[in-house]
Design a protein around this motif. Structure first.
Motif: not given
Length: 485
Positions: A120-136
């Motif tokens: 779960i995250t915010n919409n405005h964090v990933v809006d219009n993103a072409s690539k999303i990377k998650v760091t654990l």
């Protein structure tokens, strides 16, 4: 609310230096001064240890080509046309050709809710993103895909391909109380797994850009990069998702807002199963009442949602709701304000028939309304002279006239309505906010069909009570309270 900022899109390029300064406490306080009530403060060490592994750092790449193309198109001339000679000097030294846009990067936070990788995250964090990377927390980097996102609640659901991941426990935000201790974990300014603490400052805050969210207000330090991160109670349960701050500096100023987890659970379940969120729709344009408006409706205090207009064929219209009604109850819940009603309607099941309580002409009336699905197109519904064909109302200080056929067609009105041509400076109409060009539709719930009718109603109304005047301005209807001179 121009100082209200989302706190997820932290741009790494904007952080050049982080500086800190401290004053030596020994100069201000005696060395022997005891620390009062130290044993009463919450112990957060174990809570943070138990949950930080489930909090992730999210970095996104935003494709700026679309924005660049829009700018290029804005400054382009139609085919075959040349730049006028008089403008050539302003563009003489500009580079030729279309500039190549560069992708930008931004950061936010999130938290894992299932061992198989739902985040779960915010919409405005990933809006219009072409690539999303998650760091654990163990430094693994995983590519995430968007399962669904909802701009009205500012919630997004992501998925990474992994198993056996650490998770958080989702709690119950309905049990929160003002003064309760809460803890945030996130990545402010890109500083992974930073923990901050504070208390719940207020509940059910309605913000201008949070129509469908009853925000939790806290004094927990939240900064750019914290968005999408969890807000915990002292039992280690997630009670909210950090989303926005109120700031005049761009950084934390003691006020932050989180989305209640009970709402988040509902949203993410819909995103997981359908990829979209369906909300209830009533079909009214509403506004808050102030004391003066409340007086004009013979109410002891401002309460409820004042209906300025009802959309034809909407659920409200079918139920018999009228402009001028004050909605004071919805589905057996008291409606405190216009900000409160959309929250109640939005979370009501599509097709549900619920009781609606309104005040009409000072009397309570009970209706039943069947809620329909909110469509994107409906999401914005929530607001003495006598010359030149005008008629003056000296008590109010304005001159009105019949609408022309063109004005009536443009205003999309029936037979009711007169247009304000002039407003006298420092008159009751001016102080109430009336402007030339406003259309007066009704006064005290009586439709106005002519300037003479307006003057007659104003002259007969009690002078010690404000007039409840329904006006239309720029296609928006709203009530205003107009006093008497």
């Amino acid at each position: 609310m121009s100082n209200l900022l989302p706190v997820g899109l932290f741009n790494k390029k904007k952080l050049s230096v982080l500086a800190a300064s401290a004053l030596v406490g020994a100069l201000a306080f005696p060395l022997t001064m005891p620390i009062a009530h130290a044993d009463a403060l919450p112990q957060l060490t174990q809570l943070i240890k138990d949950n930080r592994d489930a909090v992730v750092h999210i970095s996104v790449e935003i494709d700026n080509k679309a924005a660049s193309n829009a700018v290029t198109e804005m400054f382009s001339l139609p085919d075959g046309q040349e730049l006028p000679k008089e403008l050539e000097k302003f563009f003489r030294n500009m580079p030729r050709g279309t500039p190549q846009p560069r992708d930008s990067q931004a950061m936010g936070s999130g938290f894992i809710i299932s061992q198989d990788g739902y985040i779960i995250t915010n919409n405005h964090v990933v809006d219009n993103a072409s690539k999303i990377k998650v760091t654990l927390n163990d430094k693994r980097e995983l590519t995430a895909k968007v399962i669904g996102k909802d701009k009205y609640s500012d919630i997004a659901l992501l998925k990474v391909e992994a198993t056996g991941l650490p998770t958080v426990r989702l709690g119950d935000s309905d049990g929160l109380e003002v003064g309760q201790w809460v803890v945030a974990i996130g990545a402010p300014f890109g500083l992974d797994h930073s923990a901050t603490q504070g208390i719940v400052s207020a509940l059910s805050r309605s913000l201008p850009d949070g129509t469908y969210v009853p925000f939790i207000q806290t004094d927990v330090a939240v900064n750019p990069g914290n968005s999408g991160g969890p807000l915990f109670d002292l039992n280690g349960n997630v009670v909210g998702v950090n989303s926005q701050i109120y700031s005049r500096s761009g950084g934390y100023m003691g006020i932050s807002f989180a989305i209640p987890v009970n709402l988040v659970k509902n949203i993410t379940e819909q995103l997981k199963t359908a990829g979209v969120v369906n909300r209830g729709w009533l079909g009214v344009q509403i506004q808050n009442l102030d004391q003066e408006l409340a007086n004009s409706f013979s109410m002891a205090k401002p309460q409820g949602a004042l209906v300025a207009s009802v959309q034809p064929s909407s659920p409200a219209d079918k139920a018999g709701v009228q402009a001028g009604d004050i909605i004071v109850g919805f589905n057996n819940t008291e409606v405190n304000s216009a900000d409160h009603l959309p929250l109640l309607v939005g979370t009501t099941g599509i097709g549900s028939t619920v009781p609606l309580k309104v005040l009409r002409a000072g009397a309570e009336k009970n209706l039943n309304v069947t809620i329909e699905k909110l469509a994107d197109k409906d999401a914005g519904e929530t607001q003495e002279l006598a010359q030149n064909g005008t008629t003056g109302t000296g008590a109010l200080g304005l001159a009105v006239a019949d609408l022309t056929d063109e004005e009536r067609k443009e205003a999309n009105l029936g037979m009711d309505g007169v247009v304000v041509r002039e407003v006298r400076t420092d008159s009751p109409a001016s102080r109430a906010g009336l402007e030339a060009g406003d259309v007066i539709i009704s006064v005290n719930n009586t439709g106005i069909k002519s300037p003479e009718e307006l003057k007659s109603i104003v002259d007969k109304a009690p002078v010690d009570k404000p007039l409840a005047m329904l006006i239309q301005r720029d296609d928006q209807k709203r009530f205003i309270a107009v006093g008497r001179s």
